[in-house]
Design a protein around this motif. Structure first.
Motif, PDB file in Angstrom:
ATOM      1  N   ARG A 165       0.892  -1.156   0.060  1.00 32.92           N
ATOM      2  CA  ARG A 165       0.039  -0.149   0.110  1.00 32.92           C
ATOM      3  C   ARG A 165       0.814   1.341   0.032  1.00 32.92           C
ATOM      4  O   ARG A 165       2.134   1.195   0.447  1.00 32.92           O
ATOM      5  N   PRO A 204      -3.712  -7.937  -4.041  1.00 38.24           N
ATOM      6  CA  PRO A 204      -4.541  -6.955  -4.687  1.00 38.24           C
ATOM      7  C   PRO A 204      -5.779  -7.324  -4.824  1.00 38.24           C
ATOM      8  O   PRO A 204      -6.100  -8.358  -4.931  1.00 38.24           O
ATOM      9  N   GLU A 207     -10.119  -3.941 -10.987  1.00 35.46           N
ATOM     10  CA  GLU A 207      -9.169  -3.507  -9.889  1.00 35.46           C
ATOM     11  C   GLU A 207      -7.761  -3.978 -10.429  1.00 35.46           C
ATOM     12  O   GLU A 207      -6.965  -2.875 -10.170  1.00 35.46           O
ATOM     13  N   GLU A 267      -6.957  -1.125 -13.158  1.00 37.81           N
ATOM     14  CA  GLU A 267      -6.843   0.134 -12.448  1.00 37.81           C
ATOM     15  C   GLU A 267      -5.549   0.427 -11.521  1.00 37.81           C
ATOM     16  O   GLU A 267      -5.138   1.282 -11.789  1.00 37.81           O
ATOM     17  N   GLU A 268      -5.050  -0.745 -10.875  1.00 38.25           N
ATOM     18  CA  GLU A 268      -4.022  -0.593  -9.926  1.00 38.25           C
ATOM     19  C   GLU A 268      -2.651  -0.949 -10.926  1.00 38.25           C
ATOM     20  O   GLU A 268      -1.629  -0.332 -10.251  1.00 38.25           O
TER      21      GLU A 268
END
Length: 82
Positions: free
Chosen positions: A19, A32, A49, A52-53
């Motif tokens: 993080r 994740p 997700e 996006e990440e």
């Protein structure tokens, strides 16, 4: 609240992410994932997700298990997918 985690395995190694700094969970390691948007199923949530990440395609193959926990006075359910 329902959260999802994607467990990625390759050549006997497991992918985890760290993080960003800040907040009470800053710099902690995690699998994740994220939270579903309205009307979104688990598989679509994890694909979105990861895109996006990490800017990469991912596909949830099968559920591995689920567990509940409390954090900050709120109850969460975490579902893990391979």
């Amino acid at each position: 609240m329902r959260s999802l985690a994607g467990i990625a395995l390759r050549d006997g190694r497991v992918f985890v992410a760290r993080r960003k700094p800040g907040g009470d969970m800053g710099l902690k390691w995690e699998f994740p994932g994220g939270k579903a948007e309205p009307g979104e199923d688990d598989q679509r949530t994890l694909a979105r997700e990861w895109d996006e990440e990490f800017g990469t395609a991912a596909r949830a193959l099968r559920p591995l298990g689920a567990s509940g926990f409390e954090h900050g006075g709120r109850r969460y359910e975490l579902a893990a997918w391979l």
